[in-house]
Scaffold this motif. Sequence first.
Motif, mmCIF file in Angstrom:
data_model
loop_
_atom_site.group_PDB
_atom_site.id
_atom_site.type_symbol
_atom_site.label_atom_id
_atom_site.label_comp_id
_atom_site.label_asym_id
_atom_site.label_seq_id
_atom_site.Cartn_x
_atom_site.Cartn_y
_atom_site.Cartn_z
ATOM 1 N N ARG A 30 -12.186 -4.850 10.042
ATOM 2 C CA ARG A 30 -13.303 -5.649 9.532
ATOM 3 C C ARG A 30 -13.016 -7.143 9.621
ATOM 4 O O ARG A 30 -13.869 -7.938 10.037
ATOM 5 C CB ARG A 30 -13.588 -5.252 8.084
ATOM 6 C CG ARG A 30 -14.796 -5.975 7.480
ATOM 7 C CD ARG A 30 -15.085 -5.473 6.082
ATOM 8 N NE ARG A 30 -16.253 -6.131 5.521
ATOM 9 C CZ ARG A 30 -17.502 -5.764 5.720
ATOM 10 N NH1 ARG A 30 -17.748 -4.719 6.491
ATOM 11 N NH2 ARG A 30 -18.509 -6.409 5.166
ATOM 12 N N LEU A 31 -11.805 -7.539 9.241
ATOM 13 C CA LEU A 31 -11.452 -8.960 9.280
ATOM 14 C C LEU A 31 -11.412 -9.480 10.714
ATOM 15 O O LEU A 31 -11.848 -10.603 10.991
ATOM 16 C CB LEU A 31 -10.101 -9.175 8.595
ATOM 17 C CG LEU A 31 -10.081 -8.951 7.080
ATOM 18 C CD1 LEU A 31 -8.672 -9.096 6.534
ATOM 19 C CD2 LEU A 31 -11.029 -9.919 6.374
ATOM 20 N N SER A 67 0.829 -1.205 0.000
ATOM 21 C CA SER A 67 0.000 0.000 0.000
ATOM 22 C C SER A 67 0.863 1.255 0.000
ATOM 23 O O SER A 67 0.616 2.190 -0.775
ATOM 24 C CB SER A 67 -0.921 -0.009 1.226
ATOM 25 O OG SER A 67 -1.594 1.233 1.350
ATOM 26 N N ASP A 68 1.875 1.291 0.859
ATOM 27 C CA ASP A 68 2.764 2.456 0.890
ATOM 28 C C ASP A 68 3.507 2.615 -0.429
ATOM 29 O O ASP A 68 3.671 3.732 -0.937
ATOM 30 C CB ASP A 68 3.764 2.326 2.041
ATOM 31 C CG ASP A 68 3.143 2.617 3.394
ATOM 32 O OD1 ASP A 68 2.025 3.168 3.433
ATOM 33 O OD2 ASP A 68 3.771 2.278 4.415
ATOM 34 N N VAL A 107 1.702 12.818 1.251
ATOM 35 C CA VAL A 107 1.106 12.827 2.584
ATOM 36 C C VAL A 107 -0.352 12.384 2.513
ATOM 37 O O VAL A 107 -0.791 11.482 3.251
ATOM 38 C CB VAL A 107 1.218 14.216 3.227
ATOM 39 C CG1 VAL A 107 0.418 14.271 4.528
ATOM 40 C CG2 VAL A 107 2.675 14.578 3.492
ATOM 41 N N ILE A 108 -1.119 12.994 1.613
ATOM 42 C CA ILE A 108 -2.556 12.701 1.528
ATOM 43 C C ILE A 108 -2.799 11.246 1.140
ATOM 44 O O ILE A 108 -3.583 10.529 1.795
ATOM 45 C CB ILE A 108 -3.231 13.640 0.505
ATOM 46 C CG1 ILE A 108 -3.103 15.096 0.946
ATOM 47 C CG2 ILE A 108 -4.705 13.262 0.339
ATOM 48 C CD1 ILE A 108 -3.728 15.412 2.285
ATOM 49 N N PHE A 109 -2.145 10.788 0.104
ATOM 50 C CA PHE A 109 -2.402 9.431 -0.389
ATOM 51 C C PHE A 109 -1.957 8.375 0.622
ATOM 52 O O PHE A 109 -2.622 7.353 0.806
ATOM 53 C CB PHE A 109 -1.696 9.204 -1.719
ATOM 54 C CG PHE A 109 -2.304 9.935 -2.881
ATOM 55 C CD1 PHE A 109 -3.358 10.816 -2.703
ATOM 56 C CD2 PHE A 109 -1.812 9.761 -4.164
ATOM 57 C CE1 PHE A 109 -3.921 11.505 -3.774
ATOM 58 C CE2 PHE A 109 -2.364 10.427 -5.243
ATOM 59 C CZ PHE A 109 -3.416 11.310 -5.049
ATOM 60 N N THR A 110 -0.829 8.605 1.288
ATOM 61 C CA THR A 110 -0.353 7.610 2.256
ATOM 62 C C THR A 110 -1.267 7.537 3.465
ATOM 63 O O THR A 110 -1.557 6.445 3.974
ATOM 64 C CB THR A 110 1.086 7.942 2.700
ATOM 65 O OG1 THR A 110 1.926 8.041 1.555
ATOM 66 C CG2 THR A 110 1.625 6.850 3.610
ATOM 67 N N VAL A 111 -1.734 8.677 3.952
ATOM 68 C CA VAL A 111 -2.670 8.678 5.077
ATOM 69 C C VAL A 111 -3.954 7.938 4.703
ATOM 70 O O VAL A 111 -4.457 7.108 5.476
ATOM 71 C CB VAL A 111 -2.985 10.120 5.518
ATOM 72 C CG1 VAL A 111 -4.157 10.142 6.507
ATOM 73 C CG2 VAL A 111 -1.764 10.770 6.159
ATOM 74 N N VAL A 112 -4.480 8.216 3.510
ATOM 75 C CA VAL A 112 -5.705 7.549 3.057
ATOM 76 C C VAL A 112 -5.468 6.045 2.891
ATOM 77 O O VAL A 112 -6.289 5.220 3.304
ATOM 78 C CB VAL A 112 -6.205 8.170 1.743
ATOM 79 C CG1 VAL A 112 -7.359 7.345 1.160
ATOM 80 C CG2 VAL A 112 -6.660 9.608 1.975
ATOM 81 N N ARG A 171 -3.300 4.122 4.398
ATOM 82 C CA ARG A 171 -3.170 3.455 5.703
ATOM 83 C C ARG A 171 -4.502 3.398 6.445
ATOM 84 O O ARG A 171 -4.756 2.449 7.194
ATOM 85 C CB ARG A 171 -2.107 4.156 6.542
ATOM 86 C CG ARG A 171 -0.701 3.758 6.105
ATOM 87 C CD ARG A 171 0.378 4.374 6.934
ATOM 88 N NE ARG A 171 1.649 3.698 6.670
ATOM 89 C CZ ARG A 171 2.237 2.837 7.473
ATOM 90 N NH1 ARG A 171 1.668 2.524 8.623
ATOM 91 N NH2 ARG A 171 3.391 2.265 7.162
ATOM 92 N N GLU A 172 -5.355 4.367 6.242
ATOM 93 C CA GLU A 172 -6.674 4.312 6.862
ATOM 94 C C GLU A 172 -7.507 3.187 6.247
ATOM 95 O O GLU A 172 -8.215 2.467 6.966
ATOM 96 C CB GLU A 172 -7.393 5.650 6.707
ATOM 97 C CG GLU A 172 -8.808 5.687 7.251
ATOM 98 C CD GLU A 172 -8.905 5.418 8.747
ATOM 99 O OE1 GLU A 172 -10.034 5.154 9.228
ATOM 100 O OE2 GLU A 172 -7.879 5.471 9.459
ATOM 101 N N LEU A 173 -7.417 3.013 4.944
ATOM 102 C CA LEU A 173 -8.124 1.908 4.292
ATOM 103 C C LEU A 173 -7.580 0.568 4.788
ATOM 104 O O LEU A 173 -8.341 -0.384 4.999
ATOM 105 C CB LEU A 173 -7.980 2.012 2.777
ATOM 106 C CG LEU A 173 -8.680 3.208 2.114
ATOM 107 C CD1 LEU A 173 -8.361 3.261 0.633
ATOM 108 C CD2 LEU A 173 -10.192 3.152 2.340
#
Length: 302
Positions: free
Chosen positions: A160-161, A33-34, A144-149, A151-153
């Motif tokens: 959920r799992l 993801s990162d 910054v924005i994309f990495t925060v989003v 990691r939140e996902l």
Amino acid sequence: PADSISGERVSAEKQQNNTRYFKLFMATLLVLSDFATLTVAFIVGYEARLVLPFFRIPISPPPIASYMPTLALHVVIIMAIFYFNQLYHLRRTFSRFDQARAIAGITSLGAVLVYGFQELIFRNTFLYEEYPRSMFVYIWFFSVIFTVVGRELHRLLQVRLRTQGVTRDNLILVGTGRIARDIIGKIKNTPALGYNIIGVVTSADEHQGRMLGYPVIGTFPQLSTIIDQYDVQQIIIALPDARRSELVEIVTICQRGNIDVKIYPDIFAYMTGDMNVDDLGGTPLLTVRDVALRGWKLSLKR
């Protein structure tokens, strides 16, 4: 009953096998993801420089392919700093605000290092391409924005799992007092924590049987045997009134195998430094032993 204990033991072993695969999957997914978010952020930052009016729009900029070495440096440096700051350790509970702040700070540091290093490393080579300040600002912002989003996902998927019972860490609770009962209640009411309570361990002079539906599976001196029998990964010591010597003895027994040890804070909080504080539904727990040596500690250990 013996049959009940045996059945619980088999269930614990099966649960732990699922947990191992889950942790490996989620850790790998976090790294990917990162990697993806930082790569996409770099490309979007490059494109933003061509259309957004906050800086002078270049007339004939170099193609994005010219910046591939800088892109690789951007991803490697920032992810390396994430690693050394323990951001690849999958904690159960954490403040999303604190994580976003940490990501913003580390990404900012990494972006500045990339800006300087690409000059030092690539200048006077065929890999060099001038890295404009406007492009640097856009790439930093979107990273910054994309990495925060991202990691939140990742966090939402993990929650959920765990809520669905896909994976749980086998846990035993040491103690039978009010604090121990409160902790059991909070774990039962918060499946997203991902704990599978195996049972309770008591002192030799306390009652046997069950506590809040969970079996009393042994006494303090039997902890080492219990840990091996039930493939335990998590231990919570809830003995706020215990003597210091007793706590030290229990923690020493628990220091075996792949086990994280947490303790309800009291006088023990002053016995050592460098401890992480976890929150269990409002109940603070000190991590006095974390099996996952993280960041620079893991590197030094190796």
